[in-house]
Write an enzyme that holds these catalytic residues in place. Sequence first.
Site, PDB file in Angstrom:
ATOM      1  N   ASN A   1       9.981  69.890 -37.207  1.00 19.85           N
ATOM      2  CA  ASN A   1      10.720  71.267 -37.909  1.00 19.85           C
ATOM      3  C   ASN A   1      10.540  72.057 -38.465  1.00 19.85           C
ATOM      4  OD1 ASN A   1      13.454  71.393 -37.499  1.00 19.85           O
ATOM      5  ND2 ASN A   1      14.212  70.895 -39.438  1.00 19.85           N
TER       6      ASN A   1
ATOM      7  N   ARG B   1       9.320  62.461 -38.528  1.00 20.57           N
ATOM      8  CA  ARG B   1       9.864  62.969 -37.175  1.00 20.57           C
ATOM      9  C   ARG B   1      10.168  64.704 -37.717  1.00 20.57           C
ATOM     10  NH1 ARG B   1      13.085  61.602 -31.924  1.00 20.57           N
ATOM     11  NH2 ARG B   1      13.353  63.972 -30.572  1.00 20.57           N
TER      12      ARG B   1
HETATM   13  N1  LIG Z   1      16.115  67.362 -27.017  1.00 26.23           N
HETATM   14  C1  LIG Z   1      15.754  67.653 -27.894  1.00 26.23           C
HETATM   15  O1  LIG Z   1      14.536  66.975 -29.015  1.00 26.23           O
HETATM   16  C2  LIG Z   1      14.771  69.044 -27.893  1.00 26.23           C
HETATM   17  C3  LIG Z   1      13.887  69.872 -28.714  1.00 26.23           C
HETATM   18  C4  LIG Z   1      13.609  71.237 -28.079  1.00 26.23           C
HETATM   19  C5  LIG Z   1      15.134  72.255 -27.231  1.00 26.23           C
HETATM   20  N2  LIG Z   1      15.407  71.225 -26.793  1.00 26.23           N
HETATM   21  C6  LIG Z   1      16.933  71.910 -25.955  1.00 26.23           C
HETATM   22  O2  LIG Z   1      16.563  72.424 -24.793  1.00 26.23           O
HETATM   23  C7  LIG Z   1      17.635  73.606 -24.481  1.00 26.23           C
HETATM   24  C8  LIG Z   1      15.842  74.572 -24.228  1.00 26.23           C
HETATM   25  O3  LIG Z   1      15.182  74.028 -23.522  1.00 26.23           O
HETATM   26  P1  LIG Z   1      14.707  75.962 -21.757  1.00 26.23           P
HETATM   27  O4  LIG Z   1      13.600  76.343 -23.094  1.00 26.23           O
HETATM   28  O5  LIG Z   1      13.656  74.598 -21.632  1.00 26.23           O
HETATM   29  O6  LIG Z   1      15.708  76.168 -21.787  1.00 26.23           O
HETATM   30  P2  LIG Z   1      16.991  75.757 -20.447  1.00 26.23           P
HETATM   31  O7  LIG Z   1      17.137  74.567 -20.043  1.00 26.23           O
HETATM   32  O8  LIG Z   1      18.129  76.528 -20.624  1.00 26.23           O
HETATM   33  O9  LIG Z   1      16.262  76.511 -18.879  1.00 26.23           O
HETATM   34  C9  LIG Z   1      15.509  77.823 -19.241  1.00 26.23           C
HETATM   35  C10 LIG Z   1      15.836  78.829 -18.178  1.00 26.23           C
HETATM   36  O10 LIG Z   1      14.830  78.225 -17.339  1.00 26.23           O
HETATM   37  C11 LIG Z   1      15.353  78.071 -15.894  1.00 26.23           C
HETATM   38  N3  LIG Z   1      14.000  77.492 -15.487  1.00 26.23           N
HETATM   39  C12 LIG Z   1      13.675  75.808 -15.784  1.00 26.23           C
HETATM   40  N4  LIG Z   1      13.526  75.423 -14.810  1.00 26.23           N
HETATM   41  C13 LIG Z   1      13.007  76.473 -14.292  1.00 26.23           C
HETATM   42  C14 LIG Z   1      11.718  76.119 -13.293  1.00 26.23           C
HETATM   43  N5  LIG Z   1      10.289  75.577 -13.065  1.00 26.23           N
HETATM   44  N6  LIG Z   1      11.659  77.973 -12.399  1.00 26.23           N
HETATM   45  C15 LIG Z   1      12.158  78.821 -12.412  1.00 26.23           C
HETATM   46  N7  LIG Z   1      13.779  78.629 -13.767  1.00 26.23           N
HETATM   47  C16 LIG Z   1      13.055  77.478 -14.756  1.00 26.23           C
HETATM   48  C17 LIG Z   1      16.503  77.697 -16.389  1.00 26.23           C
HETATM   49  O11 LIG Z   1      17.146  77.983 -15.183  1.00 26.23           O
HETATM   50  C18 LIG Z   1      16.196  78.057 -17.013  1.00 26.23           C
HETATM   51  O12 LIG Z   1      17.463  79.935 -17.046  1.00 26.23           O
HETATM   52  C19 LIG Z   1      18.131  73.991 -25.663  1.00 26.23           C
HETATM   53  O13 LIG Z   1      19.388  73.231 -25.255  1.00 26.23           O
HETATM   54  C20 LIG Z   1      17.562  73.254 -26.905  1.00 26.23           C
HETATM   55  O14 LIG Z   1      19.011  72.674 -27.638  1.00 26.23           O
HETATM   56  C21 LIG Z   1      15.966  69.868 -27.098  1.00 26.23           C
END
Ligand SMILES: NC(=O)c1ccc[n+]([C@@H]2O[C@H](COP(=O)([O-])OP(=O)(O)OC[C@H]3O[C@@H](n4cnc5c(N)ncnc54)[C@H](O)[C@@H]3O)[C@@H](O)[C@H]2O)c1
Length: 358
Positions: free
Chosen positions: A243, A239
């Site tokens: 990264n 995994r």
């Molecule tokens: N668990 C894991 O393996 C893993 C891997 C990568 C990232 N992450 C985590 O994911 C997070 C980032 O995810 P993200 O980029 O999706 O961010 P997010 O969940 O904050 O969403 C980004 C923005 O888009 C908006 N949004 C989401 N879907 C929408 C839609 N369909 N229409 C309109 N607006 C929408 C949200 O309200 C937010 O403002 C971080 O916290 C990161 O640590 C986790």
Amino acid sequence: MREATTISVGGPAPYDVVVGSGVRHGLAPVLGGATTVAVVADPAVAAVADAVASSLQGAARRVVRLDLVSGEAVKSVAEAARLWDELGSMPLTRSDALVAVGGGATTDLVGFVAATWLRGVRVAHVPTTLLGMVDAAVGGKTGLNIAAGKNLVGAFHPPVSVAVDLDVLATLPPAEWVNGIPEVIKTGFIADPVILDLVEADPAAATRPDGAVARELIERTIRVKAKVVSEDLREAGLREILNYGHTLGHAIERRESYSWPHGHAVSVGLVFAAALARSAGRLDDSTASRHRRVLDALGLPTRYPADALPDLMEGMRVDKKARGDRLRFVVLDGLARPGVLEAPSLALLAEAYSEVAS
Ligand SMILES: NC(=O)c1ccc[n+]([C@@H]2O[C@H](COP(=O)([O-])OP(=O)(O)OC[C@H]3O[C@@H](n4cnc5c(N)ncnc54)[C@H](O)[C@@H]3O)[C@@H](O)[C@H]2O)c1
């Protein structure tokens, strides 16, 4: 309309990722036996969550809808506690289930609450961002942020299903789509170069969720992640390749106090990782320079201030993926041939950094 695609994730608790149009309505069969299902959403996609909840009427005696707060702010102990309290008042029992509707922040938080509520209840994810679809919702990592750092609290808790519904991308702001693209490009370099060919053939199409290649890029990226996490759920080995580009990327995010989009930081991190492998004599020039070319074509940043290296070194040392204080980088020994470079010299790091310095 094209049929849905099912991508299976193996490991100790196998599940399917279903990709297609309208698949958010198909979760009922995987949530059988639940008396109560709580559909928990980012308010930005409340309408999607309402539709998911309606489609679950009949699968459970009671479907409860809850909204948390939007975006990264949801990954807090306070929001987790608020959700635990809500589950307690329902009450949500061992045989019940949660459904998370939102981006990676929402699936991380709801996944964590599912991992900890009654020591583990079922959760299904409906990711609504590109990053959520190709990365956060697949693989079973959950987490929240505390004052000491991001994602320091978490658990491995695979979902029972992931519904990647392409229709929900209609409302996604373009910048949020682009924020997920570096994970797609990363996957192209570490495992599936067809991704790079597709993007290079029509970069403009790759920057749009309604572009002709969007679905193929999403499916190819998920297939690679699914294969990797099937073999290594708990980050004990393979995994680590996911990264790629993230060691410097995380340090940039930290230096920018998380005001830089994750995808932008990873974009610079990918160019740096390629330069590092080339400087170490492990990667050919043409594959290394392809990194900047493809990311530039997508309008992503590939440079960072020249004087930032000391700060970034500090940031990389405290990255939770460093072992002890030895720096470890995922690098390429060729296209789709990831490897590890351990404890590179300062001279090598500085030489590679000069490639991204502006
Ligand atoms: N668990 C894991 O393996 C893993 C891997 C990568 C990232 N992450 C985590 O994911 C997070 C980032 O995810 P993200 O980029 O999706 O961010 P997010 O969940 O904050 O969403 C980004 C923005 O888009 C908006 N949004 C989401 N879907 C929408 C839609 N369909 N229409 C309109 N607006 C929408 C949200 O309200 C937010 O403002 C971080 O916290 C990161 O640590 C986790």
